[in-house]
Design an enzyme around this catalytic site. Structure first.
Site, PDB file in Angstrom:
ATOM      1  N   GLU A   1       0.820  -1.213   0.000  1.00 44.27           N
ATOM      2  CA  GLU A   1       0.000   0.000   0.000  1.00 44.27           C
ATOM      3  C   GLU A   1       0.860   1.271   0.000  1.00 44.27           C
ATOM      4  O   GLU A   1       0.399   2.329   0.420  1.00 44.27           O
ATOM      5  CB  GLU A   1      -0.936   0.012   1.209  1.00 44.27           C
ATOM      6  CG  GLU A   1      -2.024  -1.056   1.151  1.00 44.27           C
ATOM      7  CD  GLU A   1      -3.023  -0.887   2.292  1.00 44.27           C
ATOM      8  OE1 GLU A   1      -4.205  -0.648   2.003  1.00 44.27           O
ATOM      9  OE2 GLU A   1      -2.619  -0.995   3.461  1.00 44.27           O
TER      10      GLU A   1
ATOM     11  N   HIS B   1      -0.594   4.828   7.993  1.00 41.31           N
ATOM     12  CA  HIS B   1      -1.838   4.132   7.670  1.00 41.31           C
ATOM     13  C   HIS B   1      -1.974   2.990   8.659  1.00 41.31           C
ATOM     14  O   HIS B   1      -1.032   2.226   8.871  1.00 41.31           O
ATOM     15  CB  HIS B   1      -1.792   3.596   6.241  1.00 41.31           C
ATOM     16  CG  HIS B   1      -2.892   2.625   5.949  1.00 41.31           C
ATOM     17  ND1 HIS B   1      -4.226   2.925   6.126  1.00 41.31           N
ATOM     18  CD2 HIS B   1      -2.868   1.338   5.517  1.00 41.31           C
ATOM     19  CE1 HIS B   1      -4.966   1.870   5.806  1.00 41.31           C
ATOM     20  NE2 HIS B   1      -4.157   0.890   5.439  1.00 41.31           N
TER      21      HIS B   1
ATOM     22  N   HIS C   1      -4.875   0.217  11.052  1.00 38.93           N
ATOM     23  CA  HIS C   1      -6.188  -0.418  11.235  1.00 38.93           C
ATOM     24  C   HIS C   1      -6.403  -0.639  12.731  1.00 38.93           C
ATOM     25  O   HIS C   1      -6.780  -1.725  13.153  1.00 38.93           O
ATOM     26  CB  HIS C   1      -6.272  -1.757  10.496  1.00 38.93           C
ATOM     27  CG  HIS C   1      -5.517  -1.819   9.200  1.00 38.93           C
ATOM     28  ND1 HIS C   1      -4.302  -2.464   9.064  1.00 38.93           N
ATOM     29  CD2 HIS C   1      -5.803  -1.298   7.986  1.00 38.93           C
ATOM     30  CE1 HIS C   1      -3.876  -2.342   7.815  1.00 38.93           C
ATOM     31  NE2 HIS C   1      -4.761  -1.641   7.138  1.00 38.93           N
TER      32      HIS C   1
ATOM     33  N   HIS D   1     -11.888  -0.509   6.425  1.00 39.25           N
ATOM     34  CA  HIS D   1     -10.449  -0.741   6.239  1.00 39.25           C
ATOM     35  C   HIS D   1      -9.603  -0.172   7.381  1.00 39.25           C
ATOM     36  O   HIS D   1      -8.943  -0.916   8.089  1.00 39.25           O
ATOM     37  CB  HIS D   1     -10.036  -0.135   4.889  1.00 39.25           C
ATOM     38  CG  HIS D   1      -8.612  -0.375   4.521  1.00 39.25           C
ATOM     39  ND1 HIS D   1      -8.114  -0.159   3.264  1.00 39.25           N
ATOM     40  CD2 HIS D   1      -7.554  -0.788   5.243  1.00 39.25           C
ATOM     41  CE1 HIS D   1      -6.824  -0.446   3.246  1.00 39.25           C
ATOM     42  NE2 HIS D   1      -6.466  -0.823   4.430  1.00 39.25           N
TER      43      HIS D   1
HETATM   44 ZN   LIG Z   1      -4.518  -1.056   5.013  1.00 38.03          ZN
END
Ligand SMILES: [Zn+2]
Length: 236
Positions: free
Chosen positions: A74, A93, A95, A163
């Site tokens: 990503e 980024h 989660h 996500h």
């Molecule tokens: Zn991700």
């Protein structure tokens, strides 16, 4: 500690130690001397990242040196944000479990305390399905990453439906501050919601007044989290 590879490795471990990153998620730092480059680790669990795993990328998110492993799938997210936001020096980024309830429901992630105000006036929400239909939810294409960057706009946090989240900062310390306290704010909000009472988020005026981060508390929290990492024996 100023070596960018060492800083990125440290941020990976710190954010893991504070419950933001787990086996997944990633954090990057713009090159201090070359704004068209950034540092990001290869695909590896954040608590295991060392300086040798961090490699330099261009803003197309292509590596500019040999990589010691598989590239982060990503990574386009990072290049897209650095390209669209010259003021951003660091990107994460994640989660984190704390924010996931807000990624899978229509309950808005609002600032409910002074540190939550660092989200900014509003947390943007991006849904990959709106423009790209059914996907595996991973952001691996440049047009998807550009869409996330557009959604972030001039803000600091964007929720990615089903996500996770993307967080930006004008420095690595500011990014870490916003990511950790953002999760704390989300946890407090979710708990209050679960208790069933009325939740009163910050007023518009309070959001404006708390959005601006000051250097002293940002540095203080960084030192605090580094000390916790050190006590855990995890400083790279
Ligand atoms: Zn991700």
């Amino acid at each position: 500690m100023t070596d960018p590879r060492h800083l990125v490795a440290t941020a990976n471990r710190l954010l893991n130690n504070e419950g933001v990153l787990d086996a997944f998620g990633h954090v990057s730092l713009r090159h201090p001397d070359r704004p068209d480059r950034y540092f990001l680790a290869v695909a590896k669990a954040p608590p295991l990242v060392g300086p040798q795993d961090v490699i330099e990328h261009d803003l197309d998110s292509e590596p500019v040196e040999p990589a010691p492993g598989r590239l982060c799938s990503e990574r386009v997210l990072h290049g897209a944000i650095y390209r669209s936001r010259p003021d951003v020096m660091a990107v994460c980024h994640h989660h984190a479990p704390a924010i996931m309830p807000f990624c899978i429901s229509d309950i808005p992630l609002e600032p409910v305390n002074q540190l939550g105000g660092t989200f900014g006036a509003a947390v943007a929400v991006w849904d990959s399905h709106d423009a790209f239909g059914d996907t595996n939810l991973l952001v691996t294409r440049q047009d998807e990453a550009d869409s996330v960057a557009a959604s972030l706009g001039a803000g600091w946090t964007v929720l990615m439906k089903r996500h996770g989240a993307l967080v930006a900062g004008r420095s690595l310390k500011e990014l870490v501050f916003r990511a950790v306290h953002g999760c704390d704010n989300a946890r407090a909000l979710a708990t209050a919601r679960a208790m069933g009472g009325h939740v009163s988020p910050l007023t518009e005026g309070e959001r404006a007044l708390t959005a601006e981060l000051r250097e002293a508390p940002v540095a203080r929290c960084w030192d605090y989290w580094i000390d916790r990492l050190d006590r855990a024996g995890r400083v790279p």
